[in-house]
Motif scaffolding. Structure first.
Motif, PDB file in Angstrom:
ATOM      1  N   GLY A   1      48.710 -50.573 -14.689  1.00  0.00           N
ATOM      2  CA  GLY A   1      48.569 -49.358 -13.886  1.00  0.00           C
ATOM      3  C   GLY A   1      48.520 -48.114 -14.751  1.00  0.00           C
ATOM      4  O   GLY A   1      47.726 -47.198 -14.506  1.00  0.00           O
ATOM      5  N   ALA A   2      49.365 -48.075 -15.780  1.00  0.00           N
ATOM      6  CA  ALA A   2      49.359 -46.933 -16.690  1.00  0.00           C
ATOM      7  C   ALA A   2      48.053 -46.858 -17.466  1.00  0.00           C
ATOM      8  O   ALA A   2      47.474 -45.774 -17.624  1.00  0.00           O
ATOM      9  CB  ALA A   2      50.542 -47.027 -17.650  1.00  0.00           C
ATOM     10  N   ASP A   3      47.563 -47.999 -17.937  1.00  0.00           N
ATOM     11  CA  ASP A   3      46.300 -48.028 -18.684  1.00  0.00           C
ATOM     12  C   ASP A   3      45.136 -47.553 -17.823  1.00  0.00           C
ATOM     13  O   ASP A   3      44.255 -46.840 -18.304  1.00  0.00           O
ATOM     14  CB  ASP A   3      46.021 -49.428 -19.222  1.00  0.00           C
ATOM     15  N   GLU A   4      45.117 -47.953 -16.548  1.00  0.00           N
ATOM     16  CA  GLU A   4      44.063 -47.497 -15.643  1.00  0.00           C
ATOM     17  C   GLU A   4      44.083 -45.976 -15.513  1.00  0.00           C
ATOM     18  O   GLU A   4      43.036 -45.327 -15.591  1.00  0.00           O
ATOM     19  CB  GLU A   4      44.250 -48.126 -14.256  1.00  0.00           C
ATOM     20  N   LEU A   5      45.260 -45.430 -15.340  1.00  0.00           N
ATOM     21  CA  LEU A   5      45.389 -43.985 -15.188  1.00  0.00           C
ATOM     22  C   LEU A   5      44.999 -43.256 -16.468  1.00  0.00           C
ATOM     23  O   LEU A   5      44.276 -42.258 -16.426  1.00  0.00           O
ATOM     24  CB  LEU A   5      46.817 -43.627 -14.777  1.00  0.00           C
ATOM     25  N   ILE A   6      45.420 -43.765 -17.595  1.00  0.00           N
ATOM     26  CA  ILE A   6      45.059 -43.167 -18.885  1.00  0.00           C
ATOM     27  C   ILE A   6      43.543 -43.173 -19.065  1.00  0.00           C
ATOM     28  O   ILE A   6      42.957 -42.178 -19.506  1.00  0.00           O
ATOM     29  CB  ILE A   6      45.760 -43.906 -20.037  1.00  0.00           C
ATOM     30  N   SER A   7      42.906 -44.265 -18.688  1.00  0.00           N
ATOM     31  CA  SER A   7      41.451 -44.371 -18.811  1.00  0.00           C
ATOM     32  C   SER A   7      40.743 -43.339 -17.939  1.00  0.00           C
ATOM     33  O   SER A   7      39.821 -42.649 -18.392  1.00  0.00           O
ATOM     34  CB  SER A   7      41.009 -45.780 -18.425  1.00  0.00           C
ATOM     35  N   ILE A   8      41.184 -43.213 -16.711  1.00  0.00           N
ATOM     36  CA  ILE A   8      40.563 -42.253 -15.787  1.00  0.00           C
ATOM     37  C   ILE A   8      40.798 -40.824 -16.255  1.00  0.00           C
ATOM     38  O   ILE A   8      39.889 -39.988 -16.244  1.00  0.00           O
ATOM     39  CB  ILE A   8      41.099 -42.460 -14.357  1.00  0.00           C
ATOM     40  N   LEU A   9      42.031 -40.519 -16.666  1.00  0.00           N
ATOM     41  CA  LEU A   9      42.328 -39.149 -17.115  1.00  0.00           C
ATOM     42  C   LEU A   9      41.533 -38.788 -18.366  1.00  0.00           C
ATOM     43  O   LEU A   9      41.198 -37.627 -18.559  1.00  0.00           O
ATOM     44  CB  LEU A   9      43.831 -39.001 -17.369  1.00  0.00           C
ATOM     45  N   GLY A  10      41.213 -39.773 -19.182  1.00  0.00           N
ATOM     46  CA  GLY A  10      40.397 -39.514 -20.359  1.00  0.00           C
ATOM     47  C   GLY A  10      38.975 -39.073 -20.012  1.00  0.00           C
ATOM     48  O   GLY A  10      38.337 -38.352 -20.762  1.00  0.00           O
ATOM     49  N   ARG A  11      38.520 -39.485 -18.843  1.00  0.00           N
ATOM     50  CA  ARG A  11      37.157 -39.116 -18.397  1.00  0.00           C
ATOM     51  C   ARG A  11      37.148 -37.881 -17.516  1.00  0.00           C
ATOM     52  O   ARG A  11      36.104 -37.290 -17.269  1.00  0.00           O
ATOM     53  CB  ARG A  11      36.531 -40.271 -17.632  1.00  0.00           C
TER      54      ARG A  11
ATOM     55  N   VAL B   1      42.749 -34.572  -6.525  1.00  0.00           N
ATOM     56  CA  VAL B   1      42.959 -35.361  -7.745  1.00  0.00           C
ATOM     57  C   VAL B   1      44.452 -35.525  -8.001  1.00  0.00           C
ATOM     58  O   VAL B   1      44.923 -36.625  -8.325  1.00  0.00           O
ATOM     59  CB  VAL B   1      42.237 -34.723  -8.954  1.00  0.00           C
ATOM     60  N   GLU B   2      45.206 -34.454  -7.832  1.00  0.00           N
ATOM     61  CA  GLU B   2      46.657 -34.537  -8.038  1.00  0.00           C
ATOM     62  C   GLU B   2      47.286 -35.536  -7.081  1.00  0.00           C
ATOM     63  O   GLU B   2      48.101 -36.369  -7.483  1.00  0.00           O
ATOM     64  CB  GLU B   2      47.289 -33.165  -7.835  1.00  0.00           C
ATOM     65  N   ALA B   3      46.889 -35.497  -5.815  1.00  0.00           N
ATOM     66  CA  ALA B   3      47.431 -36.433  -4.825  1.00  0.00           C
ATOM     67  C   ALA B   3      47.068 -37.877  -5.174  1.00  0.00           C
ATOM     68  O   ALA B   3      47.902 -38.779  -5.044  1.00  0.00           O
ATOM     69  CB  ALA B   3      46.921 -36.078  -3.428  1.00  0.00           C
ATOM     70  N   LEU B   4      45.851 -38.103  -5.626  1.00  0.00           N
ATOM     71  CA  LEU B   4      45.429 -39.456  -5.998  1.00  0.00           C
ATOM     72  C   LEU B   4      46.183 -39.966  -7.218  1.00  0.00           C
ATOM     73  O   LEU B   4      46.563 -41.147  -7.270  1.00  0.00           O
ATOM     74  CB  LEU B   4      43.921 -39.484  -6.248  1.00  0.00           C
ATOM     75  N   ILE B   5      46.421 -39.100  -8.187  1.00  0.00           N
ATOM     76  CA  ILE B   5      47.184 -39.497  -9.370  1.00  0.00           C
ATOM     77  C   ILE B   5      48.603 -39.876  -8.975  1.00  0.00           C
ATOM     78  O   ILE B   5      49.130 -40.909  -9.403  1.00  0.00           O
ATOM     79  CB  ILE B   5      47.174 -38.377 -10.432  1.00  0.00           C
ATOM     80  N   LEU B   6      49.237 -39.044  -8.149  1.00  0.00           N
ATOM     81  CA  LEU B   6      50.600 -39.344  -7.701  1.00  0.00           C
ATOM     82  C   LEU B   6      50.658 -40.655  -6.931  1.00  0.00           C
ATOM     83  O   LEU B   6      51.580 -41.467  -7.128  1.00  0.00           O
ATOM     84  CB  LEU B   6      51.142 -38.196  -6.853  1.00  0.00           C
ATOM     85  N   GLN B   7      49.680 -40.881  -6.068  1.00  0.00           N
ATOM     86  CA  GLN B   7      49.649 -42.131  -5.303  1.00  0.00           C
ATOM     87  C   GLN B   7      49.497 -43.327  -6.237  1.00  0.00           C
ATOM     88  O   GLN B   7      50.164 -44.348  -6.076  1.00  0.00           O
ATOM     89  CB  GLN B   7      48.518 -42.106  -4.284  1.00  0.00           C
ATOM     90  N   HIS B   8      48.631 -43.208  -7.234  1.00  0.00           N
ATOM     91  CA  HIS B   8      48.440 -44.307  -8.184  1.00  0.00           C
ATOM     92  C   HIS B   8      49.745 -44.582  -8.931  1.00  0.00           C
ATOM     93  O   HIS B   8      50.134 -45.744  -9.095  1.00  0.00           O
ATOM     94  CB  HIS B   8      47.323 -43.981  -9.173  1.00  0.00           C
ATOM     95  N   LEU B   9      50.408 -43.522  -9.387  1.00  0.00           N
ATOM     96  CA  LEU B   9      51.677 -43.701 -10.094  1.00  0.00           C
ATOM     97  C   LEU B   9      52.709 -44.403  -9.223  1.00  0.00           C
ATOM     98  O   LEU B   9      53.405 -45.310  -9.675  1.00  0.00           O
ATOM     99  CB  LEU B   9      52.223 -42.349 -10.555  1.00  0.00           C
ATOM    100  N   GLU B  10      52.818 -43.983  -7.975  1.00  0.00           N
ATOM    101  CA  GLU B  10      53.801 -44.577  -7.071  1.00  0.00           C
ATOM    102  C   GLU B  10      53.530 -46.051  -6.804  1.00  0.00           C
ATOM    103  O   GLU B  10      54.451 -46.860  -6.754  1.00  0.00           O
ATOM    104  CB  GLU B  10      53.826 -43.813  -5.748  1.00  0.00           C
TER     105      GLU B  10
END
Length: 55
Positions: A43-53, A18-27
């Motif tokens: 991109g930020a909104d997508e990550l915020i949405s996923i992290l909320g779940r 999960v950490e690797a996927l988050i970092l890849q998404h951010l990059e």
């Protein structure tokens, strides 16, 4: 005891994935220099949405 150890190992491995996927998404979808403000926000909104779940 062996099953608990295996479950803990799997949980640790998934946490690393999960950490690797988050970092890849951010990059690629937030910090890439070629992105405009709207793409970065998306991109930020997508990550915020996923992290909320993800709990």
């Amino acid at each position: 005891m062996a099953v608990l150890q295996q479950a803990a190992a799997v949980r640790g491995a998934l946490g690393g994935l999960v950490e690797a996927l988050i970092l890849q998404h951010l990059e690629h979808h937030v910090a890439a220099p070629h992105l405009d403000a709207a793409a970065r926000r998306k991109g930020a909104d997508e990550l915020i949405s996923i992290l909320g779940r993800y709990k």
